[in-house]
Design an enzyme around this catalytic site. Structure first.
Site, PDB file in Angstrom:
ATOM      1  N   LYS A  90      20.388  44.898  50.403  1.00 35.25           N
ATOM      2  CA  LYS A  90      19.092  44.935  51.096  1.00 35.25           C
ATOM      3  C   LYS A  90      17.901  44.921  50.142  1.00 35.25           C
ATOM      4  O   LYS A  90      16.839  44.424  50.480  1.00 35.25           O
ATOM      5  CB  LYS A  90      19.023  46.156  52.003  1.00 35.25           C
ATOM      6  N   GLU A 112      11.195  48.806  60.147  1.00 36.33           N
ATOM      7  CA  GLU A 112      12.034  49.488  61.130  1.00 36.33           C
ATOM      8  C   GLU A 112      13.335  49.825  60.425  1.00 36.33           C
ATOM      9  O   GLU A 112      13.710  49.172  59.456  1.00 36.33           O
ATOM     10  CB  GLU A 112      12.327  48.567  62.328  1.00 36.33           C
ATOM     11  N   SER A 378      29.073  43.889  50.539  1.00 38.17           N
ATOM     12  CA  SER A 378      27.622  44.027  50.722  1.00 38.17           C
ATOM     13  C   SER A 378      27.075  45.366  50.243  1.00 38.17           C
ATOM     14  O   SER A 378      25.912  45.454  49.855  1.00 38.17           O
ATOM     15  CB  SER A 378      27.264  43.811  52.193  1.00 38.17           C
TER      16      SER A 378
END
Ligand SMILES: *Cc1c(COP(=O)(O)O)cnc(C)c1O
Length: 395
Positions: A90, A112, A378
């Site tokens: 991310k 968010e 990930s």
């Protein structure tokens, strides 16, 4: 040859577009007008590359897993996004977007978050760039994810608990959009995945494409060719998957396998298997596949993995599944847990629960001997330890 990038209006086939309130029209057209120029500029490239290298720790290694390779009779490489600063892919996106925000003269960041991972990645880059940061998070999630809330606050962000609806990610996103409507001039909204109105899905995919750019270079050294036979990734909103496949979309020698969250089973009523179960609809600014009732109410998704329980899916993946460029498997909670414990015991790597869905997808495949498979890990499993401790006995 078929093309898999967006058209001029921001659509992948029938999916995508920008369905936004009038008041955000200028924010979105400003971003749309600026993002390709900024991403292509020398200044952005130099800053992005140096932060990815020295702050995030890229390139992330491409690791040949002997154990998985033996088991599946193919060469299984793990793309180690779990080794990035903050523990997942991310951060690639939040670094890119805060540089774009700065270039556009924005002075305030909002985001968010569901489980808090994107909130932490955003709060991190806001601390780095000394920009004020407000993160919207459903009150249910605030209560469930205290460590991430505390981390964001320690990093200087303001976390706003959202009490509308089910008090989870969907409601937090609505609130972030409302904030943006009230502060369109000075605020940039950092969306955390390949979702939202155009240009976000394309923007996030381009920022995450560093993953596939590195895979190309690393495979050239390790295999003498720059492409694998298979790419495997999990999909929540779809950003780590989009980054993994981006450079290979038009290479038909490369097959794509995506793993979505089957929860307690696709037909159990408790899953987040959007591509299997969804029908077209509009949510949070784009047209995509959505889990919804007969009359179009969004249904609450469920997965053991917080990063995968979103009721929609990035429009790029809805399209790739529809035209059969990608094969999509739904992986249950139990299958993901089993794969996570196996990787932990056999390789000494504790994966994120999201990534464990991709690992479990390997079991459902038959590879040709010698196939080169790259699976994107990930994130790391530190955030999931409580869940792992709870289920350890069973696996
Ligand atoms: C958030 C998250 C995901 C899901 O998001 P995508 O946008 O689908 O990549 C997957 N893995 C990890 C570790 C995450 O934190």
């Amino acid at each position: 040859m078929q093309q898999f990038s967006i058209d001029k209006k921001g659509y992948y086939g029938e999916f995508g577009g920008a369905y936004i309130p009038e008041i955000l029209h200028k924010c979105i057209t400003d971003l749309e007008g600026a993002y390709l120029r900024i991403i292509g500029s020398e200044r952005f490239k130099a800053d992005f590359d140096s932060l990815l290298r020295d702050y995030v720790g890229r390139p992330s290694p491409l690791y040949l897993s002997r154990q998985l390779s033996e088991r599946y009779g193919a060469k299984i490489y793990l793309k180690r996004e779990d080794l990035n600063h903050t523990g997942a892919h991310k951060i690639n996106n939040t670094i890119g977007q805060i540089l774009i925000a700065r270039e556009m003269g924005k002075t305030r960041i909002i985001a968010e978050t569901g489980a808090g991972q994107h909130g932490v990645a955003t709060a991190t880059v806001c601390a780095l760039m000394q920009m004020p940061c407000t993160v919207y998070m459903g009150r249910t999630d605030v209560e469930r994810q205290q460590v991430n809330v505390k981390k964001m606050e320690m990093l200087g962000a303001t976390v706003v608990p959202v009490t509308s609806g089910n008090m989870t990610l969907k409601d937090a996103t609505n609130e972030a959009i409302r904030d943006w409507c009230s502060h369109p001039a000075d605020t940039h909204y950092i969306i955390g995945s390949t979702i939202g109105p155009h240009p976000y899905p394309d923007l996030v995919a381009r920022l995450q494409s560093v993953i596939s750019k590195e895979i190309k270079l690393q495979l050239t050294v390790k295999e003498g060719r720059d492409y694998p036979d298979w790419l495997v990734a999990c999909v929540g909103g779809g950003s780590n998957a989009a980054g993994t496949i981006y450079e290979y979309l038009n290479n038909d020698k490369v097959q794509i396998l995506l793993a979505e969250a089957g929860g307690k089973g696709v037909d159990s009523g408790e899953s987040a298997a959007t591509i299997h179960l969804g029908r077209p609809g509009v949510l949070h600014g784009c047209k995509t596949l959505l889990m919804q009732t007969e009359d179009g109410q969004i249904t609450e998704p469920y997965s053991i993995s917080a990063g995968l329980d979103y009721p929609g899916i990035g429009p790029i993946h809805a399209y790739l599944a529809q035209v059969k460029r990608a094969r999509v498997l739904a992986i249950t909670d139990d299958e993901a847990l089993r794969a996570a414990f196996e990787l932990t015991r056999n390789e000494g790597i504790i994966p994120a629960l999201e990534s464990a869905h991709a690992l479990a997808a390997l079991e459902k495949m038959t590879f040709a001997p010698g196939d080169v498979v790259v699976l994107t890990l990930s994130g790391r499993g530190d955030k999931d330890l409580e869940t792992y401790f709870k289920y350890e006995e069973r696996f």
